[in-house]
Scaffold this motif. Sequence first.
Motif, PDB file in Angstrom:
ATOM      1  N   LEU A 173     105.693  20.811 145.361  1.00  0.00           N
ATOM      2  CA  LEU A 173     107.188  20.808 144.641  1.00  0.00           C
ATOM      3  C   LEU A 173     107.444  19.230 144.362  1.00  0.00           C
ATOM      4  O   LEU A 173     108.260  18.981 143.359  1.00  0.00           O
ATOM      5  N   ALA A 174     107.020  18.182 145.541  1.00  0.00           N
ATOM      6  CA  ALA A 174     107.275  17.082 145.165  1.00  0.00           C
ATOM      7  C   ALA A 174     106.483  16.467 144.029  1.00  0.00           C
ATOM      8  O   ALA A 174     107.243  15.644 143.261  1.00  0.00           O
ATOM      9  N   ALA A 175     105.358  16.655 143.945  1.00  0.00           N
ATOM     10  CA  ALA A 175     104.397  16.183 142.770  1.00  0.00           C
ATOM     11  C   ALA A 175     105.058  16.730 141.556  1.00  0.00           C
ATOM     12  O   ALA A 175     105.051  16.061 140.431  1.00  0.00           O
ATOM     13  N   ALA A 176     105.505  18.059 141.425  1.00  0.00           N
ATOM     14  CA  ALA A 176     106.151  18.535 140.162  1.00  0.00           C
ATOM     15  C   ALA A 176     107.378  17.785 139.856  1.00  0.00           C
ATOM     16  O   ALA A 176     107.704  17.466 138.711  1.00  0.00           O
ATOM     17  N   GLY A 177     108.308  17.562 141.046  1.00  0.00           N
ATOM     18  CA  GLY A 177     109.466  16.954 140.719  1.00  0.00           C
ATOM     19  C   GLY A 177     109.131  15.544 140.156  1.00  0.00           C
ATOM     20  O   GLY A 177     109.904  14.766 139.281  1.00  0.00           O
ATOM     21  N   LEU A 178     107.965  14.818 140.502  1.00  0.00           N
ATOM     22  CA  LEU A 178     107.746  13.291 140.083  1.00  0.00           C
ATOM     23  C   LEU A 178     107.123  13.472 138.633  1.00  0.00           C
ATOM     24  O   LEU A 178     107.578  12.681 137.834  1.00  0.00           O
ATOM     25  N   VAL A 179     106.722  14.591 138.435  1.00  0.00           N
ATOM     26  CA  VAL A 179     106.168  14.545 137.210  1.00  0.00           C
ATOM     27  C   VAL A 179     107.286  14.718 136.085  1.00  0.00           C
ATOM     28  O   VAL A 179     107.479  14.105 134.827  1.00  0.00           O
ATOM     29  N   LEU A 180     108.271  15.689 136.378  1.00  0.00           N
ATOM     30  CA  LEU A 180     109.740  15.672 135.735  1.00  0.00           C
ATOM     31  C   LEU A 180     110.294  14.560 135.728  1.00  0.00           C
ATOM     32  O   LEU A 180     110.833  14.121 134.612  1.00  0.00           O
ATOM     33  N   TYR A 181     110.484  13.745 136.745  1.00  0.00           N
ATOM     34  CA  TYR A 181     111.044  12.296 136.815  1.00  0.00           C
ATOM     35  C   TYR A 181     110.418  11.532 135.639  1.00  0.00           C
ATOM     36  O   TYR A 181     111.069  10.766 134.870  1.00  0.00           O
ATOM     37  N   PHE A 182     109.194  11.343 135.557  1.00  0.00           N
ATOM     38  CA  PHE A 182     108.481  10.568 134.654  1.00  0.00           C
ATOM     39  C   PHE A 182     108.648  10.938 133.113  1.00  0.00           C
ATOM     40  O   PHE A 182     108.582  10.259 132.495  1.00  0.00           O
ATOM     41  N   ILE A 183     108.557  12.124 133.035  1.00  0.00           N
ATOM     42  CA  ILE A 183     109.222  12.764 131.500  1.00  0.00           C
ATOM     43  C   ILE A 183     110.019  12.345 131.161  1.00  0.00           C
ATOM     44  O   ILE A 183     110.435  11.873 130.133  1.00  0.00           O
ATOM     45  N   VAL A 184     111.309  12.429 132.094  1.00  0.00           N
ATOM     46  CA  VAL A 184     112.486  11.866 131.714  1.00  0.00           C
ATOM     47  C   VAL A 184     112.609  10.360 131.384  1.00  0.00           C
ATOM     48  O   VAL A 184     113.173   9.807 130.412  1.00  0.00           O
ATOM     49  N   ALA A 185     111.762   9.736 132.259  1.00  0.00           N
ATOM     50  CA  ALA A 185     111.606   8.158 132.113  1.00  0.00           C
ATOM     51  C   ALA A 185     110.844   7.999 130.758  1.00  0.00           C
ATOM     52  O   ALA A 185     111.449   6.962 130.127  1.00  0.00           O
ATOM     53  N   PHE A 186     110.206   8.783 130.347  1.00  0.00           N
ATOM     54  CA  PHE A 186     109.468   8.745 129.173  1.00  0.00           C
ATOM     55  C   PHE A 186     110.414   8.630 127.813  1.00  0.00           C
ATOM     56  O   PHE A 186     110.670   8.081 126.834  1.00  0.00           O
ATOM     57  N   GLY A 187     111.666   9.877 128.244  1.00  0.00           N
ATOM     58  CA  GLY A 187     112.722   9.776 127.190  1.00  0.00           C
ATOM     59  C   GLY A 187     113.632   8.503 127.055  1.00  0.00           C
ATOM     60  O   GLY A 187     114.002   8.365 126.055  1.00  0.00           O
ATOM     61  N   ALA A 188     113.413   8.168 128.140  1.00  0.00           N
ATOM     62  CA  ALA A 188     114.489   6.920 128.428  1.00  0.00           C
ATOM     63  C   ALA A 188     113.679   5.807 127.670  1.00  0.00           C
ATOM     64  O   ALA A 188     114.564   5.055 126.916  1.00  0.00           O
ATOM     65  N   HIS A 189     112.483   5.619 127.690  1.00  0.00           N
ATOM     66  CA  HIS A 189     111.913   4.618 127.145  1.00  0.00           C
ATOM     67  C   HIS A 189     111.953   4.713 125.462  1.00  0.00           C
ATOM     68  O   HIS A 189     112.398   3.717 124.774  1.00  0.00           O
ATOM     69  N   LEU A 190     111.737   6.182 124.994  1.00  0.00           N
ATOM     70  CA  LEU A 190     111.983   6.215 123.585  1.00  0.00           C
ATOM     71  C   LEU A 190     113.277   5.927 123.057  1.00  0.00           C
ATOM     72  O   LEU A 190     113.759   5.490 121.882  1.00  0.00           O
ATOM     73  N   ARG A 191     114.488   6.463 123.806  1.00  0.00           N
ATOM     74  CA  ARG A 191     115.705   6.361 123.391  1.00  0.00           C
ATOM     75  C   ARG A 191     116.108   4.828 123.285  1.00  0.00           C
ATOM     76  O   ARG A 191     116.840   4.338 122.373  1.00  0.00           O
ATOM     77  N   ALA A 192     115.407   3.987 124.116  1.00  0.00           N
ATOM     78  CA  ALA A 192     115.518   2.448 124.132  1.00  0.00           C
ATOM     79  C   ALA A 192     114.673   1.973 123.084  1.00  0.00           C
ATOM     80  O   ALA A 192     114.675   0.565 123.090  1.00  0.00           O
ATOM     81  N   ASP A 195     111.688   1.262 123.521  1.00  0.00           N
ATOM     82  CA  ASP A 195     110.656   0.597 124.309  1.00  0.00           C
ATOM     83  C   ASP A 195     109.397   1.310 124.223  1.00  0.00           C
ATOM     84  O   ASP A 195     109.316   2.399 124.855  1.00  0.00           O
ATOM     85  N   TYR A 196     108.353   0.607 123.395  1.00  0.00           N
ATOM     86  CA  TYR A 196     107.116   1.447 123.600  1.00  0.00           C
ATOM     87  C   TYR A 196     105.926   0.828 124.342  1.00  0.00           C
ATOM     88  O   TYR A 196     104.795   1.171 124.135  1.00  0.00           O
ATOM     89  N   ASP A 197     106.312   0.201 125.331  1.00  0.00           N
ATOM     90  CA  ASP A 197     105.479  -0.407 126.485  1.00  0.00           C
ATOM     91  C   ASP A 197     105.375   0.403 127.532  1.00  0.00           C
ATOM     92  O   ASP A 197     106.121   0.499 128.520  1.00  0.00           O
ATOM     93  N   PHE A 198     104.460   1.368 127.365  1.00  0.00           N
ATOM     94  CA  PHE A 198     104.108   2.560 128.117  1.00  0.00           C
ATOM     95  C   PHE A 198     103.198   2.370 129.560  1.00  0.00           C
ATOM     96  O   PHE A 198     102.768   3.491 130.128  1.00  0.00           O
ATOM     97  N   GLY A 199     102.769   1.040 129.703  1.00  0.00           N
ATOM     98  CA  GLY A 199     101.626   0.720 130.644  1.00  0.00           C
ATOM     99  C   GLY A 199     101.948   1.027 132.018  1.00  0.00           C
ATOM    100  O   GLY A 199     101.219   2.070 132.574  1.00  0.00           O
ATOM    101  N   SER A 200     103.087   0.680 132.505  1.00  0.00           N
ATOM    102  CA  SER A 200     103.429   1.043 133.868  1.00  0.00           C
ATOM    103  C   SER A 200     103.849   2.538 133.954  1.00  0.00           C
ATOM    104  O   SER A 200     103.472   3.190 134.874  1.00  0.00           O
ATOM    105  N   TRP A 201     104.480   3.027 133.013  1.00  0.00           N
ATOM    106  CA  TRP A 201     105.013   4.485 132.989  1.00  0.00           C
ATOM    107  C   TRP A 201     103.726   5.348 133.120  1.00  0.00           C
ATOM    108  O   TRP A 201     103.682   6.146 133.628  1.00  0.00           O
TER     109      TRP A 201
END
Length: 119
Positions: free
Chosen positions: A70-89, A91-97
Motif C-alpha cells: 500500500l505504501a508503494a502504491a501510494g508513492l506511485v500515486l504521489y509521483f503521478i500527481v507530481a508529474f501533473g504538477a510539472h506539466l501544469r507548470a 516544467d519539462y525537467d523530469f530527471g529527479s521525478w
Amino acid sequence: MFAAYLVVTVLASAVNGMASIANLTGHKHPIAQAEKMRIPRSWTLPLGLLLGAGALGLLAGLVVPVLGTLAAAGLVLYFIVAFGAHLRARDYDFGSWAVFFSLAVAALVVNLLHHGLAW
C-alpha cells in the motif's frame, strides 16, 4: 527474489525518507521546487509528511506485507500527481521525478512479486 525485494525497498525508503526530511526541515531545494511548480510554500510540510509515511510504510512492509504494498502504491500515486504538477507548470525537467517515480514503481513491483498479487 528476497534480495531484490530488500534492496529496492530499503533504497526507495531511504530516498523518499531523505526527501521527506528535506521538506520537513525547510531545505531550500523543496521550497524552490514548490515555487517552480506554483505550489504554495505551506504545502511542503504535508507533502513531506506524505513522503515520510510512504518511506516508513515501505519499511513496515518488511514485517506486514500489505503495508509495504500500500505504501508503494501510494508513492506511485504521489509521483503521478507530481508529474501533473510539472506539466501544469510547464516544467519539462523530469530527471529527479523519473528517479523517484521509478523507485516507487520498482518498490511496488518487487512487493507484488515477492508477496504475490493476493496477500
